[in-house]
Design an enzyme around this catalytic site. Sequence first.
Site, PDB file in Angstrom:
ATOM      1  N   ASP A 132       0.751  -1.222   0.038  1.00 51.11           N
ATOM      2  CA  ASP A 132      -0.146  -0.138  -0.085  1.00 51.11           C
ATOM      3  C   ASP A 132       0.965   1.219  -0.053  1.00 51.11           C
ATOM      4  OD1 ASP A 132      -2.539  -1.565  -0.101  1.00 51.11           O
ATOM      5  OD2 ASP A 132      -2.296  -1.379   2.195  1.00 51.11           O
ATOM      6  N   ASP A 166      -7.247  -1.192  -4.355  1.00 54.34           N
ATOM      7  CA  ASP A 166      -8.162  -1.065  -3.431  1.00 54.34           C
ATOM      8  C   ASP A 166      -9.087   0.138  -3.919  1.00 54.34           C
ATOM      9  OD1 ASP A 166      -6.952  -2.581  -1.615  1.00 54.34           O
ATOM     10  OD2 ASP A 166      -5.687  -1.065  -0.550  1.00 54.34           O
TER      11      ASP A 166
END
Length: 201
Positions: A132, A166
């Site tokens: 991420d 995401d």
Amino acid sequence: MKAAYTKPFLTAAFIVLLDQIVKIWVRQHMFLGEEIHFLGNRGMLRYTENNGMAFGMELGGELGKLALTLFRIVAVCGIGYGLVHLIKHKYHRGLVMMVALILAGAVGNIIDSVFYGIMFQNQPLFHGRVVDMFYFPLIEGHFPLWFPIWGGEEFIFFRPIFNLADSAISVGVILILFNQKRYFKHEQLEESSPNSEMVED
């Protein structure tokens, strides 16, 4: 008919490719925890890795990690089948593209979970950590002292650190929820049409 399949799957493939390019760039050019600010303190790249679901949520332990990865694989197969079904039955193009986004996001994070452990993280197959990097702490402050439970504590909006995969999942799900009436009009019309003729006495 083949053209109807091309655009959604090409879109999904492009998002997966872009997601992986960003993740690999971050891995090669940043160290864990490093930040690159592009909107001051309100928007930045912050290199993190997590064992779990979207936006850093996790299931506990190695067994939880393996179960989550296997669940993702099954879910991707189901989403892919659903996408083919929607195209075949000529559902709304917007719905088809949103499902393609969800498929792309799921595949993007599966690649991390399945292969990154072996490629980068000295972990076995199916135990890779998801990369991420996008972080937007838009509002920072403290809850008022009178606020229940969290009174006086610091709060940050938006706290989760996420990746492009995401984002694709979130955009797909949110737009499907907001456009249910338009996207599922095809199905509603079929349900409202009579299945048999009325028989008069």
